[in-house]
Design a protein around this motif. Structure first.
Motif, PDB file in Angstrom:
ATOM      1  N   THR A  32      24.671  34.482 -48.925  1.00 35.11           N
ATOM      2  CA  THR A  32      26.136  34.097 -49.335  1.00 35.11           C
ATOM      3  C   THR A  32      26.958  33.591 -47.966  1.00 35.11           C
ATOM      4  OG1 THR A  32      26.753  36.196 -49.090  1.00 35.11           O
ATOM      5  CG2 THR A  32      25.830  35.579 -51.429  1.00 35.11           C
ATOM      6  N   GLY A  33      27.311  33.897 -47.094  1.00 40.08           N
ATOM      7  CA  GLY A  33      28.043  33.362 -46.392  1.00 40.08           C
ATOM      8  C   GLY A  33      29.031  34.510 -45.389  1.00 40.08           C
ATOM      9  N   GLU A  34      29.205  35.494 -46.496  1.00 35.54           N
ATOM     10  CA  GLU A  34      30.634  36.536 -46.922  1.00 35.54           C
ATOM     11  C   GLU A  34      30.221  37.579 -46.232  1.00 35.54           C
ATOM     12  OE1 GLU A  34      32.098  36.176 -50.365  1.00 35.54           O
ATOM     13  OE2 GLU A  34      31.840  33.237 -50.166  1.00 35.54           O
ATOM     14  N   PHE A  35      30.507  37.847 -45.650  1.00 37.17           N
ATOM     15  CA  PHE A  35      30.332  39.229 -45.384  1.00 37.17           C
ATOM     16  C   PHE A  35      31.462  40.557 -45.760  1.00 37.17           C
ATOM     17  CE2 PHE A  35      31.711  43.272 -42.283  1.00 37.17           C
ATOM     18  CZ  PHE A  35      30.334  44.344 -42.831  1.00 37.17           C
ATOM     19  N   ASP A  36      31.312  41.501 -46.660  1.00 32.39           N
ATOM     20  CA  ASP A  36      31.606  42.286 -47.943  1.00 32.39           C
ATOM     21  C   ASP A  36      31.763  43.723 -47.236  1.00 32.39           C
ATOM     22  OD1 ASP A  36      33.151  43.905 -49.447  1.00 32.39           O
ATOM     23  OD2 ASP A  36      31.675  43.456 -50.757  1.00 32.39           O
ATOM     24  N   ALA A  37      32.986  43.705 -45.979  1.00 31.19           N
ATOM     25  CA  ALA A  37      32.819  45.222 -45.005  1.00 31.19           C
ATOM     26  C   ALA A  37      33.484  46.080 -46.323  1.00 31.19           C
ATOM     27  CB  ALA A  37      34.591  44.537 -44.141  1.00 31.19           C
ATOM     28  N   LEU A  38      34.427  46.078 -47.156  1.00 31.27           N
ATOM     29  CA  LEU A  38      34.476  46.776 -47.763  1.00 31.27           C
ATOM     30  C   LEU A  38      33.280  47.729 -48.938  1.00 31.27           C
ATOM     31  CD1 LEU A  38      37.933  47.025 -49.445  1.00 31.27           C
ATOM     32  CD2 LEU A  38      37.382  48.050 -47.424  1.00 31.27           C
ATOM     33  N   GLY A  39      32.739  46.915 -49.109  1.00 31.13           N
ATOM     34  CA  GLY A  39      31.578  46.976 -49.630  1.00 31.13           C
ATOM     35  C   GLY A  39      30.387  47.800 -49.080  1.00 31.13           C
ATOM     36  N   PHE A  40      30.392  46.657 -47.837  1.00 32.84           N
ATOM     37  CA  PHE A  40      29.304  47.495 -46.528  1.00 32.84           C
ATOM     38  C   PHE A  40      29.887  49.138 -46.179  1.00 32.84           C
ATOM     39  CE2 PHE A  40      26.968  47.489 -42.610  1.00 32.84           C
ATOM     40  CZ  PHE A  40      25.288  46.751 -43.247  1.00 32.84           C
ATOM     41  N   ILE A  41      30.628  49.340 -46.240  1.00 35.87           N
ATOM     42  CA  ILE A  41      31.240  49.776 -45.776  1.00 35.87           C
ATOM     43  C   ILE A  41      30.820  51.036 -47.032  1.00 35.87           C
ATOM     44  CG2 ILE A  41      33.162  52.174 -45.151  1.00 35.87           C
ATOM     45  CD1 ILE A  41      34.453  50.022 -44.151  1.00 35.87           C
ATOM     46  N   VAL A  42      30.733  51.242 -48.348  1.00 37.28           N
ATOM     47  CA  VAL A  42      30.954  51.828 -48.801  1.00 37.28           C
ATOM     48  C   VAL A  42      29.711  51.716 -49.839  1.00 37.28           C
ATOM     49  CG1 VAL A  42      31.057  52.007 -52.061  1.00 37.28           C
ATOM     50  CG2 VAL A  42      32.755  51.572 -50.557  1.00 37.28           C
ATOM     51  N   LEU A  43      29.002  50.986 -48.856  1.00 40.86           N
ATOM     52  CA  LEU A  43      26.836  51.015 -49.800  1.00 40.86           C
ATOM     53  C   LEU A  43      26.567  52.172 -48.114  1.00 40.86           C
ATOM     54  CD1 LEU A  43      24.661  49.408 -51.188  1.00 40.86           C
ATOM     55  CD2 LEU A  43      24.503  48.145 -49.478  1.00 40.86           C
ATOM     56  N   VAL A  44      26.941  51.946 -47.504  1.00 40.15           N
ATOM     57  CA  VAL A  44      26.063  52.777 -46.183  1.00 40.15           C
ATOM     58  C   VAL A  44      26.713  54.191 -46.515  1.00 40.15           C
ATOM     59  CG1 VAL A  44      26.368  52.964 -43.809  1.00 40.15           C
ATOM     60  CG2 VAL A  44      25.972  51.179 -44.573  1.00 40.15           C
ATOM     61  N   ALA A  45      28.012  54.430 -46.381  1.00 41.34           N
ATOM     62  CA  ALA A  45      28.383  55.808 -46.205  1.00 41.34           C
ATOM     63  C   ALA A  45      27.538  56.536 -47.764  1.00 41.34           C
ATOM     64  CB  ALA A  45      29.904  55.754 -46.743  1.00 41.34           C
ATOM     65  N   GLY A  46      27.807  56.179 -48.788  1.00 39.01           N
ATOM     66  CA  GLY A  46      27.074  56.392 -49.944  1.00 39.01           C
ATOM     67  C   GLY A  46      25.552  56.083 -50.197  1.00 39.01           C
ATOM     68  N   VAL A  47      25.173  55.860 -49.940  1.00 32.03           N
ATOM     69  CA  VAL A  47      23.413  56.323 -49.556  1.00 32.03           C
ATOM     70  C   VAL A  47      23.042  57.369 -48.314  1.00 32.03           C
ATOM     71  CG1 VAL A  47      22.865  53.499 -50.408  1.00 32.03           C
ATOM     72  CG2 VAL A  47      22.523  53.835 -47.900  1.00 32.03           C
ATOM     73  N   MET A  48      23.536  57.464 -47.729  1.00 31.66           N
ATOM     74  CA  MET A  48      23.757  58.499 -46.742  1.00 31.66           C
ATOM     75  C   MET A  48      24.208  59.766 -47.313  1.00 31.66           C
ATOM     76  SD  MET A  48      22.138  57.538 -44.083  1.00 31.66           S
ATOM     77  CE  MET A  48      22.870  59.319 -43.207  1.00 31.66           C
ATOM     78  N   GLY A  49      25.241  59.732 -48.252  1.00 30.63           N
ATOM     79  CA  GLY A  49      25.407  60.488 -48.417  1.00 30.63           C
ATOM     80  C   GLY A  49      24.692  61.355 -49.935  1.00 30.63           C
ATOM     81  N   VAL A  50      24.287  59.902 -50.452  1.00 35.17           N
ATOM     82  CA  VAL A  50      23.615  60.848 -51.382  1.00 35.17           C
ATOM     83  C   VAL A  50      22.458  61.649 -51.333  1.00 35.17           C
ATOM     84  CG1 VAL A  50      25.001  59.294 -53.703  1.00 35.17           C
ATOM     85  CG2 VAL A  50      22.631  58.288 -52.631  1.00 35.17           C
ATOM     86  N   VAL A  51      21.192  60.797 -50.115  1.00 28.56           N
ATOM     87  CA  VAL A  51      19.855  61.024 -49.804  1.00 28.56           C
ATOM     88  C   VAL A  51      20.829  62.189 -48.979  1.00 28.56           C
ATOM     89  CG1 VAL A  51      18.296  60.552 -47.906  1.00 28.56           C
ATOM     90  CG2 VAL A  51      19.664  58.516 -49.585  1.00 28.56           C
ATOM     91  N   LEU A  52      21.156  62.640 -48.147  1.00 30.98           N
ATOM     92  CA  LEU A  52      21.558  63.806 -47.588  1.00 30.98           C
ATOM     93  C   LEU A  52      21.330  65.411 -49.060  1.00 30.98           C
ATOM     94  CD1 LEU A  52      24.108  63.516 -44.967  1.00 30.98           C
ATOM     95  CD2 LEU A  52      21.368  64.382 -44.909  1.00 30.98           C
ATOM     96  N   SER A  53      22.349  64.272 -50.107  1.00 31.42           N
ATOM     97  CA  SER A  53      22.832  65.372 -51.026  1.00 31.42           C
ATOM     98  C   SER A  53      21.277  65.718 -51.893  1.00 31.42           C
ATOM     99  CB  SER A  53      23.539  65.341 -52.236  1.00 31.42           C
ATOM    100  OG  SER A  53      23.845  65.817 -53.449  1.00 31.42           O
ATOM    101  N   ALA A  54      20.702  64.829 -51.880  1.00 26.68           N
ATOM    102  CA  ALA A  54      18.870  64.780 -52.408  1.00 26.68           C
ATOM    103  C   ALA A  54      18.498  66.226 -51.812  1.00 26.68           C
ATOM    104  CB  ALA A  54      18.866  63.508 -53.214  1.00 26.68           C
ATOM    105  N   ASN A  55      18.306  66.458 -51.112  1.00 27.32           N
ATOM    106  CA  ASN A  55      17.516  66.669 -49.585  1.00 27.32           C
ATOM    107  C   ASN A  55      18.741  67.815 -49.469  1.00 27.32           C
ATOM    108  OD1 ASN A  55      14.696  65.429 -48.910  1.00 27.32           O
ATOM    109  ND2 ASN A  55      16.646  63.671 -49.211  1.00 27.32           N
ATOM    110  N   ARG A  56      19.580  68.707 -50.191  1.00 23.95           N
ATOM    111  CA  ARG A  56      20.414  69.885 -50.546  1.00 23.95           C
ATOM    112  C   ARG A  56      20.951  70.266 -49.531  1.00 23.95           C
ATOM    113  NH1 ARG A  56      17.205  74.441 -50.958  1.00 23.95           N
ATOM    114  NH2 ARG A  56      15.324  73.178 -49.363  1.00 23.95           N
TER     115      ARG A  56
END
Length: 228
Positions: A32-56
């Protein structure tokens, strides 16, 4: 002193769930040629959080705090008022409460993790009624008094998430069935938002698609390690 959680304990699927969304978001940016900074922050922090949560892992709350704070801002801009209130007024303080609660319920075999437990049939029935009644009430409020663009989905996600976060704080493994429902609803909600041209929406679809896979993975892990 509690042992610090190591990423080396994660399985190949966990790495896929972390790398997959980030790689997809990067590809989306290049296309797209557009960097969504806020969306990217949410994505990275979110996936790290849920994966760690899944692993207790107790460390999930650090990434969770970043995720819910930024996501709440995005939801507010997109006029998903139920989701915005959920994240800013409930999820944010619950990160601190959850961290405290999990530290008091550490797994004796690995103190960096929480010990999961099971709900009784009576508890499941009570929470089921609460979810149905509260969803109907919030749906009516959002549809009547706000310009919420998707009031039913927003209400259902909000109510189920409130209950799921509480059950997560109490370390009940059945919470993950609720997160699975939330993720499926969120994929639908943000897909509609993407079609309507809402900013950040496409990355939210990616985020919740991977969250759905993670929820299934978490059901297996938490159930396997539960106590009565």
């Amino acid at each position: 002193m509690a042992k610090i959680f190591s990423l080396s304990t994660l399985r190949p699927l966990d790495y896929l769930l972390i790398v997959g969304p980030i790689a997809t978001a990067t590809a989306y940016t290049l296309l797209t040629g557009e960097f969504d900074a806020l969306g990217f922050i949410v994505l990275v922090a979110g996936v790290m959080g849920v994966v760690l949560s899944a692993n207790r892992s107790i460390l999930n709350f650090f990434f969770g705090l970043i995720n819910v704070g930024v996501y709440g801002y995005i939801a507010l801009k997109s006029q998903y008022y139920g989701g915005a209130a959920l994240h800013l007024l409930y999820y944010v303080p619950m990160q601190f409460i959850g961290y405290w609660a999990w530290r008091r319920r550490r797994d004796e075999g690995d103190e960096s993790k929480v010990q999961s437990r099971s709900m009784t049939p009576r508890q499941m029935a009570i929470w089921g009624v609460v979810i149905v009644v509260a969803t109907a009430l919030l749906w009516w409020i959002l549809a009547t008094y706000t310009d919420d663009s998707q009031p039913l989905k927003d209400a259902a996600i909000t109510v189920i998430a409130v209950v799921a976060q509480y059950l997560m704080t109490c370390a009940y493994w059945e919470q993950w069935f609720l997160w699975l429902a939330i993720n499926l609803l969120s994929v639908t909600l943000w897909t509609v938002a993407t079609i309507n041209g809402e900013p950040h929406a496409a990355l939210m679809v990616v985020k919740y698609a991977f969250y759905t896979i993670n929820a299934v993975n978490a059901i297996y892990i938490w159930r396997k390690n539960r106590v009565a």
